[in-house]
Design an enzyme around this catalytic site. Sequence first.
Site, PDB file in Angstrom:
ATOM      1  N   LYS A 190       0.882  -1.177   0.000  1.00 18.21           N
ATOM      2  CA  LYS A 190       0.000   0.000   0.000  1.00 18.21           C
ATOM      3  C   LYS A 190       0.919   1.226   0.000  1.00 18.21           C
ATOM      4  O   LYS A 190       1.440   1.623   1.032  1.00 18.21           O
ATOM      5  CB  LYS A 190      -0.877  -0.021   1.261  1.00 18.21           C
ATOM      6  CG  LYS A 190      -2.229   0.647   1.139  1.00 18.21           C
ATOM      7  CD  LYS A 190      -2.183   2.117   0.862  1.00 18.21           C
ATOM      8  CE  LYS A 190      -1.714   2.900   2.065  1.00 18.21           C
ATOM      9  NZ  LYS A 190      -1.404   4.331   1.717  1.00 18.21           N
ATOM     10  N   GLU A 266       9.388   1.460  11.091  1.00 14.79           N
ATOM     11  CA  GLU A 266      10.406   2.489  10.874  1.00 14.79           C
ATOM     12  C   GLU A 266       9.675   3.816  10.962  1.00 14.79           C
ATOM     13  O   GLU A 266       8.954   4.197  10.047  1.00 14.79           O
ATOM     14  CB  GLU A 266      11.062   2.257   9.505  1.00 14.79           C
ATOM     15  CG  GLU A 266      12.484   2.767   9.466  1.00 14.79           C
ATOM     16  CD  GLU A 266      12.546   4.189   8.953  1.00 14.79           C
ATOM     17  OE1 GLU A 266      12.454   5.102   9.813  1.00 14.79           O
ATOM     18  OE2 GLU A 266      12.660   4.374   7.740  1.00 14.79           O
ATOM     19  N   CYS A 300      13.278  10.947   7.517  1.00 12.21           N
ATOM     20  CA  CYS A 300      13.296  10.633   8.953  1.00 12.21           C
ATOM     21  C   CYS A 300      14.719  10.650   9.490  1.00 12.21           C
ATOM     22  O   CYS A 300      14.925  10.739  10.687  1.00 12.21           O
ATOM     23  CB  CYS A 300      12.610   9.305   9.215  1.00 12.21           C
ATOM     24  SG  CYS A 300      13.226   8.011   8.162  1.00 12.21           S
ATOM     25  N   GLU A 397       9.681  16.798  14.822  1.00 11.18           N
ATOM     26  CA  GLU A 397      10.324  16.498  13.545  1.00 11.18           C
ATOM     27  C   GLU A 397       9.970  17.602  12.543  1.00 11.18           C
ATOM     28  O   GLU A 397       8.797  17.877  12.305  1.00 11.18           O
ATOM     29  CB  GLU A 397       9.812  15.136  13.061  1.00 11.18           C
ATOM     30  CG  GLU A 397      10.619  14.566  11.937  1.00 11.18           C
ATOM     31  CD  GLU A 397      10.228  13.119  11.609  1.00 11.18           C
ATOM     32  OE1 GLU A 397       9.057  12.734  11.846  1.00 11.18           O
ATOM     33  OE2 GLU A 397      11.092  12.389  11.103  1.00 11.18           O
TER      34      GLU A 397
HETATM   35  P1  ADP Z   1       3.556  10.636   6.606  1.00 11.55           P
HETATM   36  O1  ADP Z   1       3.559  11.691   7.663  1.00 11.55           O
HETATM   37  O2  ADP Z   1       4.882  10.237   6.105  1.00 11.55           O
HETATM   38  O3  ADP Z   1       2.525  10.827   5.550  1.00 11.55           O
HETATM   39  P2  ADP Z   1       1.844   8.583   7.665  1.00 11.55           P
HETATM   40  O4  ADP Z   1       2.154   7.766   8.855  1.00 11.55           O
HETATM   41  O5  ADP Z   1       0.650   9.469   7.724  1.00 11.55           O
HETATM   42  O6  ADP Z   1       3.189   9.357   7.405  1.00 11.55           O
HETATM   43  O7  ADP Z   1       1.707   7.690   6.366  1.00 11.55           O
HETATM   44  C1  ADP Z   1       2.585   6.663   6.033  1.00 11.55           C
HETATM   45  C2  ADP Z   1       1.823   5.584   5.312  1.00 11.55           C
HETATM   46  O8  ADP Z   1       0.851   5.043   6.201  1.00 11.55           O
HETATM   47  C3  ADP Z   1       1.060   6.063   4.083  1.00 11.55           C
HETATM   48  O9  ADP Z   1       1.104   5.042   3.095  1.00 11.55           O
HETATM   49  C4  ADP Z   1      -0.345   6.226   4.622  1.00 11.55           C
HETATM   50  O10 ADP Z   1      -1.328   6.104   3.609  1.00 11.55           O
HETATM   51  C5  ADP Z   1      -0.419   5.056   5.574  1.00 11.55           C
HETATM   52  N1  ADP Z   1      -1.462   5.188   6.602  1.00 11.55           N
HETATM   53  C6  ADP Z   1      -1.897   6.315   7.210  1.00 11.55           C
HETATM   54  N2  ADP Z   1      -2.883   6.027   8.068  1.00 11.55           N
HETATM   55  C7  ADP Z   1      -3.085   4.687   8.021  1.00 11.55           C
HETATM   56  C8  ADP Z   1      -3.969   3.770   8.670  1.00 11.55           C
HETATM   57  N3  ADP Z   1      -4.870   4.177   9.547  1.00 11.55           N
HETATM   58  N4  ADP Z   1      -3.884   2.465   8.348  1.00 11.55           N
HETATM   59  C9  ADP Z   1      -2.981   2.028   7.464  1.00 11.55           C
HETATM   60  N5  ADP Z   1      -2.124   2.838   6.826  1.00 11.55           N
HETATM   61  C10 ADP Z   1      -2.167   4.150   7.086  1.00 11.55           C
END
Ligand code: ADP
Length: 493
Positions: A190, A266, A300, A397
């Site tokens: 995903k 990570e 990061c 961050e």
């Molecule tokens: P960033 O700040 O780098 O966008 P996120 O943690 O929001 O970090 O997103 C990192 C990944 O996790 C993306 O692929 C995002 O779509 C996915 N993601 C965000 N929320 C969820 C969730 N509730 N369940 C699964 N994946 C998620």
Amino acid sequence: MSESRAGLDQARSAVLDTVPEGLFIGGEWRDAAGGGSFSVEDPATQETLTQVADGQADDAKAALDAAVDAGPAWAATPPRERGEILRRAWALMLEHSEDLALLMTLEMGKSVAESKAEVAYGAEFFRWFAEEAVRVEGRFARSPAGSERLLTMKQPVGPCLLITPWNFPLAMGTRKIGPAIAAGCTMVLKPAQLTPLTSLRLAQLLTEAGLPDGVLNVVPSSSAGKTVGPLMSDPRLRKMSFTGSTEVGQMLMEQASKNLLRVSMELGGNAPFLVFADADLDAAVDGAVIAKMRNNGESCVAANRFHVAAAVAEDFAGRLAERLGAMRVGHGAEDGVQVGPLINEEQRGKVEELVADAVDTGAKALTGGSRPDGRGYFYPPTVLAGVESEARILREEVFGPVAPVTTFESEEEAVAQANATEYGLVAYVYTSDLKRALRVVEGIETGMVGLNRGLVSNAAAPFGGVKHSGFGREGGTEGIDEYLSTKYVAIDM
Ligand code: ADP
């Protein structure tokens, strides 16, 4: 329209034409359940690049069905064959380096030079794990009492869910996909909603390299939680590997607990960059430019805060400001541009907020410090001097091109400042004193340290953190273990 702009438009159309816009499930490109799509934007122009199929929960389930079906045959495929597919994919990625780099720049913003560096770095995980695929070994031993034999073997952990962020659209995928393929696992990827195109193109290249149907399935989605959430409680899923924010990581850990999934995390960082008075200041400034500005600061492992010995702080901050202030900002695909836009308005707003807070509490911007007019989510390289210890920018961050500089008086204070965070991904240390280097490296609470070096990422080394930066390692000889289970067989003699 200028000639270079016309050339860019042409190259952009050509590269976007190579990208499939569907979901990749069981070796087929298909529409999302319900037929919906979402748009992908160029952060430098705020224009829509293309539309991508918007995966739903039913699609994620179909992807897991495909991964489960492909699992046994893939696990039984000879390791050398799995490795050769990775090796071919590595070569294909290098062959298509220009196109892949432009694609990444279009959807993520960084300069093409940076994107090319990511293609080389990201592809390297495939070459590295092609080599690791044939080195998965077990043990045979006599029990201490001599009455039995102990056999251990390593086997693929099973179907995996891989969730990746937008900042390194290629490498964050390959360092999960590479070891999973090498270990004999099948998977559902995903990718981040903001940057799905690179992953779709990568799936195409892996298919060309000979990856069997169903081993890798890719499901972009505009609603990650709703789409992949149900997979987390599907008993057929055995492993989840996540790169992203600490908050989402914590939530996914909770979900993973119900199904007792193997998990790799990570997460966020807050990297300190320490410069001691005995450091080679030229080298420290060079390292600081890389540690801060690589990937527009959206990494990061980006140096988040600079702790500098009081005796050299002014000199260091001045030189850093000169270097950052001279960097060329613009559309990442234009010649000579070094710094692209940030990923979106939300990210730019957060950077602005942290700078405003630091300035309110007494910091001074030596260069940069305010957003330019016009389209695109640009923010200039910024150096803040005299940052007070309570400023938010030292604790949160930044994920942008801002370097806050603060001072310390002693080694103990430097280490204490470095460790005063819940994060623990990486630290950078500049000193010419070997004993001090070893003392500081031992005392710092992080998974990685750059010692007189501003860059740590290498496919041959274990990347990962401690504390709220997560656990599990990607790359190195450790990376494949995340995708293997150990089985022990007791043999009567
Ligand atoms: P960033 O700040 O780098 O966008 P996120 O943690 O929001 O970090 O997103 C990192 C990944 O996790 C993306 O692929 C995002 O779509 C996915 N993601 C965000 N929320 C969820 C969730 N509730 N369940 C699964 N994946 C998620």
